[in-house]
Design an enzyme around this catalytic site. Structure first.
Site, PDB file in Angstrom:
ATOM      1  N   GLY A  48     -18.813  -8.720 -14.577  1.00 18.91           N
ATOM      2  CA  GLY A  48     -19.370  -7.525 -15.201  1.00 18.91           C
ATOM      3  C   GLY A  48     -18.415  -6.369 -14.906  1.00 18.91           C
ATOM      4  N   ALA A  49     -18.125  -5.575 -15.934  1.00 16.50           N
ATOM      5  CA  ALA A  49     -17.054  -4.582 -15.829  1.00 16.50           C
ATOM      6  C   ALA A  49     -17.209  -3.623 -14.634  1.00 16.50           C
ATOM      7  CB  ALA A  49     -16.952  -3.832 -17.148  1.00 16.50           C
ATOM      8  N   ASP A 232     -16.974  -3.905 -22.057  1.00 16.46           N
ATOM      9  CA  ASP A 232     -15.888  -4.057 -21.080  1.00 16.46           C
ATOM     10  C   ASP A 232     -14.808  -3.008 -21.273  1.00 16.46           C
ATOM     11  OD1 ASP A 232     -17.193  -6.880 -21.099  1.00 16.46           O
ATOM     12  OD2 ASP A 232     -16.024  -6.684 -19.254  1.00 16.46           O
ATOM     13  N   LYS A 243     -18.478  -9.275 -24.316  1.00 19.98           N
ATOM     14  CA  LYS A 243     -18.496 -10.740 -24.249  1.00 19.98           C
ATOM     15  C   LYS A 243     -18.371 -11.396 -25.614  1.00 19.98           C
ATOM     16  CE  LYS A 243     -18.520 -12.819 -21.368  1.00 19.98           C
ATOM     17  NZ  LYS A 243     -17.216 -13.306 -20.868  1.00 19.98           N
TER      18      LYS A 243
HETATM   19  O1  MRU Z   1     -17.097 -12.283 -18.335  1.00 15.24           O
HETATM   20  P1  MRU Z   1     -18.145 -11.365 -17.813  1.00 15.24           P
HETATM   21  O2  MRU Z   1     -19.393 -12.045 -17.419  1.00 15.24           O
HETATM   22  O3  MRU Z   1     -17.608 -10.456 -16.734  1.00 15.24           O
HETATM   23  O4  MRU Z   1     -18.497 -10.434 -19.056  1.00 15.24           O
HETATM   24  C1  MRU Z   1     -19.375  -9.363 -18.876  1.00 15.24           C
HETATM   25  C2  MRU Z   1     -19.728  -8.653 -20.109  1.00 15.24           C
HETATM   26  O5  MRU Z   1     -19.236  -8.936 -21.176  1.00 15.24           O
HETATM   27  C3  MRU Z   1     -20.678  -7.511 -19.958  1.00 15.24           C
HETATM   28  O6  MRU Z   1     -21.408  -7.336 -21.122  1.00 15.24           O
HETATM   29  C4  MRU Z   1     -19.881  -6.233 -19.679  1.00 15.24           C
HETATM   30  O7  MRU Z   1     -19.001  -6.403 -18.614  1.00 15.24           O
HETATM   31  C5  MRU Z   1     -20.770  -5.082 -19.425  1.00 15.24           C
HETATM   32  S1  MRU Z   1     -21.408  -5.090 -17.815  1.00 15.24           S
HETATM   33  C6  MRU Z   1     -22.396  -3.754 -17.558  1.00 15.24           C
END
Ligand code: MRU
Length: 336
Positions: A48-49, A232, A243
């Site tokens: 998660g970002a 992200d 994602k």
């Molecule tokens: O690959 P990940 O699980 O890190 O991807 C996360 C996402 O795509 C989330 O939607 C994004 O980071 C937003 S988190 C608040």
């Protein structure tokens, strides 16, 4: 409601929930080793970002612990490069690393380690505050009690606070504005069916999980009032990386006339990135497609394409909710 904390810093160590094990096991890992933090980010144990940004900031602070001043510069840049190489798409990681680098550049060797740790803590505290403000602003998008679809996990597990898109859902639920949540399973790593489901269950919010390809059918049956997801990296013109599968949803929303929202802190905005075509999209190991966890589902030797993210063009986004306000098109984040 229950409080979930994906990352915490105490007694000189970073503690994090191993998200690869959820929801079947709730394993907490602690470390004071930046290399272990880098591995955790690469393996999506921390993901998660915003969460990876906070973890990386602590990683840089830990890298300098007990390092003699003559060695500090060499170790700092080694750790910086290592952490920066973990995942390319989420801008929050680079925001946090660069904030720490500013402290490194401005401070003398004598109190450098303490100064860097202080900055990591403020990045962490700010993230918690931003999550709360996003949730409050997010209430403005609800005109009635709604059935909401979300993708991946943009909840507490993806941040160091209470989350972004899932936090909007949670706050709206508390205010009687959410009836039901549909969680896309989110192939290939199943952040929806494992992580969002785990959070919604803990919060007591009614939900069901569905395959990603079910979203169109749900919309066709008039079962979805709005879609909300995280981000992200948001480019200056509003194009948004999130994602893989997010873009599909935005196209579906356009076809079915359903509002499509992004919720993200301003630390996810890359002001220097003019549009989505400039965003580097992470490609993951093709075995994330040929296997599910340890289970082999097809042959590893088959060619497979495994981008972790896609880019939703700004014209498909109804509004972008940040801690500052709910932005409507046309988007211009070059000064945000
Ligand atoms: O690959 P990940 O699980 O890190 O991807 C996360 C996402 O795509 C989330 O939607 C994004 O980071 C937003 S988190 C608040």
């Amino acid at each position: 409601m229950k409080t979930i904390r994906a990352v915490e810093f105490k007694d000189g160590k970073l503690f994090f929930i191993n998200q690869t094990k959820l929801p079947l096991a709730e394993e907490i890992i602690s470390t004071d080793d930046y290399e272990r933090i880098a591995l955790a980010i690469e393996r999506l144990e921390v993901r998660g970002a915003p969460a990876i940004g906070v973890a990386a900031a602590y990683g840089l602070a830990l890298a300098l612990k007990n390092i003699p001043s003559s060695e500090q510069s060499k170790i700092f840049f080694k750790a910086f490069e290592r952490l920066a190489s973990t995942r390319p798409t989420a801008v929050n990681l680079f925001f946090a690393l660069n904030e720490i680098k500013k402290v490194f550049d401005q401070n003398s060797a004598s109190n450098l380690c303490e100064q860097i740790l202080e900055r990591a803590k403020t990045i962490h505290e700010d993230d918690i505050k931003l999550c709360n403000l996003i949730a409050s602003n997010g209430l403005k998008i609800f005109s009635k009690k709604s059935r909401v679809l979300t993708h991946c996990n943009a909840g507490a597990l993806a941040t160091s606070g209470d989350g972004t898109a899932v936090n909007v859902i949670r706050k709206a639920f508390e205010n009687g504005l959410v009836e039901f949540v549909f969680a896309d399973e989110t192939r290939p790593l199943l952040q929806g069916s494992r992580l969002t489901a785990w959070e919604l269950d803990k919060y007591g919010i009614p939900f069901s999980i569905n395959t990603d390809s079910t979203a169109a059918f749900l919309m066709q049956q008039n079962k979805i009032d709005l879609v909300i997801v995280g981000a992200d990296r948001i480019s200056a013109n509003g194009d948004t990386a999130n994602k893989i599968g997010t873009y599909n949803l935005a196209v579906l929303c356009k076809h079915h006339n359903i509002p499509f929202y992004i919720a993200a802190p301003s630390t996810s905005v890359d002001r220097l990135c003019p549009s989505g075509s400039h965003i580097k999209i992470e490609e993951r190991d093709h075995r994330e497609l040929t296997r599910i966890g340890d289970k082999q589902i097809t042959r590893d030797e088959y060619p497979a394409y495994c981008p972790a993210f896609d880019v939703t063009p700004n014209n498909l986004i109804t509004a972008i909710i940040t801690e500052k306000q709910v932005y409507k098109p046309p988007y211009n984040f070059s000064h945000v």
